[in-house]
Structure formats: structure tokens, C-alpha cells
Design an enzyme around this catalytic site. Structure first.
Site, short mmCIF file in Angstrom:
data_model
loop_
_atom_site.label_atom_id
_atom_site.label_comp_id
_atom_site.label_asym_id
_atom_site.label_seq_id
_atom_site.Cartn_x
_atom_site.Cartn_y
_atom_site.Cartn_z
N ASP A 42 0.84 -1.20 0.00
CA ASP A 42 0.00 0.00 0.00
C ASP A 42 0.87 1.26 0.00
OD1 ASP A 42 0.97 0.13 2.62
OD2 ASP A 42 -0.79 -0.87 3.45
N SER A 43 0.34 2.34 0.56
CA SER A 43 1.09 3.60 0.52
C SER A 43 2.35 3.57 1.39
CB SER A 43 0.20 4.75 0.99
OG SER A 43 -0.27 4.49 2.30
N THR A 44 2.47 2.59 2.29
CA THR A 44 3.69 2.51 3.08
C THR A 44 4.87 2.05 2.24
OG1 THR A 44 3.15 0.24 3.76
CG2 THR A 44 2.43 2.02 5.22
#
Ligand SMILES: *[C@@H]1O[C@H](CO)[C@@H](O)[C@H](O)[C@H]1NC(C)=O
Ligand SMILES: *[C@@H]1O[C@H](CO)[C@@H](O)[C@H](O)[C@H]1NC(C)=O
Ligand SMILES: *[C@@H]1O[C@H](CO)[C@@H](O)[C@H](O)[C@H]1NC(C)=O
Ligand SMILES: *[C@@H]1O[C@H](CO)[C@@H](O)[C@H](O)[C@H]1NC(C)=O
Ligand SMILES: *[C@@H]1O[C@H](CO)[C@@H](O)[C@H](O)[C@H]1NC(C)=O
Ligand SMILES: *[C@@H]1O[C@H](CO)[C@@H](O)[C@H](O)[C@H]1NC(C)=O
Ligand SMILES: *[C@@H]1O[C@H](CO)[C@@H](O)[C@H](O)[C@H]1NC(C)=O
Ligand SMILES: *[C@@H]1O[C@H](CO)[C@@H](O)[C@H](O)[C@H]1NC(C)=O
Ligand SMILES: *[C@@H]1O[C@H](CO)[C@@H](O)[C@H](O)[C@H]1NC(C)=O
Length: 325
Positions: A23-25
Site C-alpha cells: 500500500d502507501s507505506t
């Protein structure tokens, strides 16, 4: 269950390629290539500390945690997004660079197809399917399946996913759950995680590193929902993230690691432990980071960059410690 390899040391393993899922991590701009996607970080102040102050699509002022992990393995940064190859059709460059890996991570996505569906992100199922395409491209480039298999067997696969499945589970109108519902949901997430890993291992992946979840109830946006004087975390989300299925196979104990950052091991003090560096409103966390946001005076003194994500300095620190926790 797939055999998982866990790196115990920071000594440089020989990995010919790195493939990143999540994901955005862990994302580096996949969503930039999806016109209607609702989760993007392709505008300043994101990227303000990246080389040439370039907003790449990373949810950070600079590099993210995966960038720092792969730097420890001898790379400059995370490999480019898979969709950048597809989109730009740089066939001259494709052969060479795709062999070093690709990044499939899509901000807002999760283990479940439904997570982030409304904002048009790429769920994990599809990320694994995209890897199957890359695998066939690698076969083509190397002139056969056997050569591709060898490369893939030696490559490192990194996963950083799960927070959004938990955020979604606590989204209105579903803000409270019985203990039984929580347990059932975790079992369901774990089952899905295993299917993704199994599918990936069927495609030849052997070396898989999993990044666990941080105490997501302590990110600035969630803190705005806790009315305790002085500010507190949302403990329900933390309880779930500490129980997260990825935990037992993860590269390190991300949960305790982040707790220790929150506890002051970076020598930061309030309010820069609770507030976002880039944003607006309460805790500077009521809006995403954009060019007209309030920007904190010193980005090396903040733990959180925006509503959800760590600053570059926190990511660097975390990546350094991940192997030792
Ligand atoms: C890429 O690899 C394929 C298969 O080996 C080859 O046919 C093609 O010419 C290569 N393209 C470039 C631009 O090198
Ligand atoms: C691929 O990795 C090798 C070894 O790290 C490096 O020399 C090369 O420049 C990389 N290729 C591309 C296109 O990034
Ligand atoms: C895993 O692989 C199976 C068999 O190819 C496929 O049906 C399924 O959609 C894949 N992904 C998931 C998440 O089940
Ligand atoms: C990569 O593989 C996919 C699926 O096999 C194919 O459609 C695509 O043309 C390939 N791309 C390149 C550049 O070879
Ligand atoms: C709300 O929670 C229930 C049970 O915990 C679950 O079955 C349902 O899918 C959730 N709805 C949404 C919109 O997340
Ligand atoms: C809010 O924060 C306080 C102090 O840390 C904590 O005791 C409380 O459980 C939190 N409330 C919720 C709903 O998580
Ligand atoms: C993780 O390991 C502990 C101890 O071995 C076990 O009790 C727990 O059920 C495991 N959790 C998951 C999600 O597999
Ligand atoms: C954080 O600090 C508190 C209070 O000093 C302590 O009880 C807790 O064990 C610490 N947690 C971590 C993960 O270091
Ligand atoms: C920002 O904080 C760091 C760490 O405390 C300090 O070394 C640096 O001088 C500060 N920069 C500015 C512009 O104040």
C-alpha cells in the site's frame, strides 16, 4: 504454507531483483498512472526532500521505509512502479531495468479486493497477477522459463500491507465491533494473506520479507478522534494491528519498533510526535498533504509526515532498526 525466508542480519545478500507489494507505506507512484484514483501523493509538499525535490508519488517528504531497506541491500532506492513500464512503453529500457525488479504497491489498497475499491486502487490479488505478467516478460527477455525461474528464486519479495483493511473495518458506519467480529475478521485477513503468498510462491517466489503493521491507531488522523486531553491513540485499531497475521513472519517487530519511536527513541518530543508535519487543522491531520498545507518548520523533528505516514527520517530510523528488533 509457503516457506518464508527472514533476513536476520543487515549483511548484503545477493539479490538480483526486488519486487515490492503493498500500500502507501511501500508505494512509489503506482497510483499516478491511474487517472481516476483517489489516493495520490504526486504533488508537493510530498517529495520536498527527495532528490530534486520531486514528488514521485511516495507518501513522504523523501524516501519511504522500503527505500531504506533496499538501500541496505545495495540498491539506490525501491524499483520503479510496474505501471510506469506499462504506461511509458519504454521498450528500449524495459529489458534491462525490469530485471532489477518492480514495485506493485498501490496506496489505499489492502489484502481484500474490497479495501479501497471505491477509490480505484490496485488490490493485492491484482498486484500478484501483475507479477505474473512481469514474470513472463522476464522469461521473454532472458530467453526462457528456466532462466526466469532462477532469477525469481533468488529475488527478494517485500510485502507491506494490511493497515487499510483495518482502517476500512473501523470506518463509519462500522465503528464498533464485538470481540467475535474482530477475531473473525483477523482470521479472514490471515486466510487472504496466505492465499496471496501461496499464489506468489506458485509463481516461483522463495525469499519473502513481510513488514508488519505499526500501531496505526497512533497516526495523527486517528488521534484527532480521541478526545482525551493531551491526545491519545485509538486503542481499538492498535489492538488489531498488534494481532495482525503478518506479525509472526515479519522481518521485524514493526509494532514494538514504532511504539518505541513514539516513546521517544528518536529523541523527539511533543507535539512533533503526535502532529503531522504537512497538513491542516487539528493536529495538522485533517487534510492530506498538498502545496497549500501548513508545513512544519523542521522536517527532521517530526515523526509523522502526513495524516498516516512517517517522515523520511522516521522511515530511515525504522528501516535501520527493523533488522534488530
Ligand atoms: C529485449 O529482449 C528480447 C528477447 O531477448 C529481444 O528480442 C529484444 O530485441 C530486446 N529489446 C531490446 C530493446 O533490447
Ligand atoms: C540494475 O542493477 C545493477 C546492479 O545493481 C545496476 O548496475 C544497473 O544499473 C541496474 N539497472 C537499471 C536499469 O537500473
Ligand atoms: C490465486 O490463484 C488462484 C488460482 O490461480 C486464483 O483463482 C485466485 O484468484 C488467485 N488470487 C486469490 C487472492 O485468490
Ligand atoms: C509482458 O508480458 C505481457 C503478458 O505476457 C505482454 O502482453 C506484454 O507485451 C509484455 N511486455 C513486453 C514489453 O514484453
Ligand atoms: C461491517 O462489519 C460487518 C461485521 O463486522 C461486516 O460483515 C461488513 O462487511 C462491514 N461493512 C463494511 C461496509 O465494512
Ligand atoms: C484515548 O487515549 C487515552 C489516553 O492514551 C486512552 O486511554 C483511551 O483508551 C483512548 N481512547 C480510545 C477510544 O482509544
Ligand atoms: C503467532 O505465534 C504465536 C506463538 O507461537 C501464536 O500463539 C499465534 O497464534 C500466532 N499468530 C498468528 C496470527 O499466526
Ligand atoms: C513505552 O514507554 C512506556 C512508559 O515509559 C513503557 O511502559 C513501555 O514499555 C514503552 N514501550 C515500548 C515499546 O518501549
Ligand atoms: C532541524 O533539527 C535538526 C535536529 O534537531 C537540527 O540539527 C537542524 O539544525 C534543524 N534545522 C533547522 C533549519 O533548524
Amino acid at each position: 504454507m509457503v516457506g518464508l525466508h527472514v533476513f536476520q542480519t543487515v549483511s548484503q545478500p545477493v539479490v538480483p531483483a526486488i519486487f515490492v507489494f503493498g500500500d502507501s507505506t511501500s508505494g512509489v507512484g503506482t497510483n499516478n498512472y491511474i487517472p481516476e484514483c483517489g489516493v495520490k501523493a504526486d504533488m508537493l509538499f510530498n517529495g520536498i526532500d527527495y532528490p530534486d525535490a520531486k514528488p514521485t508519488g511516495r507518501f513522504s517528504n523523501g524516501y519511504n521505509t522500503i527505500d531504506f531497506i533496499v538501500q541496505q541491500l545495495g540498491y539506490n532506492e525501491s524499483p520503479p512502479p510496474f505501471l510506469s513500464f506499462v504506461h511509458e512503453q519504454q521498450l528500449q529500457n524495459l529489458n534491462e531495468s525490469i530485471l532489477n525488479g518492480t514495485n506493485f504497491a498501490s496506496g489505499g489498497s489492502g489484502l481484500l479486493d474490497n479495501t479501497g475499491r471505491k477509490i480505484l486502487v490496485i488490490p493485492m490479488r491484482e498486484q500478484v497477477e501483475q507479477f505474473a505478467t512481469v514474470r513472463s516478460n522476464i522469461s521473454q527477455i532472458l530467453g526462457g522459463d528456466a532462466a526466469a525461474e532462477t532469477l525469481i528464486q533468488k529475488s527478494l519479495f517485500i510485502f507491506s500491507v494490511g493497515s487499510n483493511d483495518i482502517f476500512d473495518f473501523f470506518s463509519p458506519p462500522n465503528v464498533s465491533h464485538t470481540q467475535q467480529e474482530l477475531e473473525d475478521y483477523m482470521t479472514f485477513l490471515m486466510y487472504n494473506y496466505q492465499i496471496h503468498l501461496k499464489n506468489l510462491s506458485n509463481l516461483g517466489a522463495k525469499e519473502i520479507g513481510i513488514i508488519g503493521l505499526s500501531p496505526i491507531g497512533c497516526c495523527p488522523l486517528l488521534r484527532t478522534f480521541n478526545d482525551t486531553v493531551g491526545g491519545g491513540c485509538m486503542e481499538g485499531l492498535n489492538d488489531l494491528s498488534s494481532e495482525f497475521p503478518g506479525m509472526n513472519y515479519s522481518l521485524g517487530n514493526t509494532f514494538d519498533l514504532t511504539k518505541s519511536l513514539l516513546n521517544g527513541s528518536l529523541h523527539l518530543s511533543p507535539p512533533s510526535l503526535q502532529q503531522a508535519c504537512c497538513g491542516k487543522g487539528k493536529l495538522n491531520a485533517e487534510d492530506k498533504c498538498r502545496q497549500d498545507s501548513n508545513l512544519c518548520p523542521n522536517r527532521t523533528k517530526y515523526l509523522f509526515w502526513d495524516q498516516f505516514h512517517p517522515t523520511q527520517i522516521a522511515s530511515k530510523f525504522a528501516a535501520g532498526l527493523l533488522f534488530t528488533f
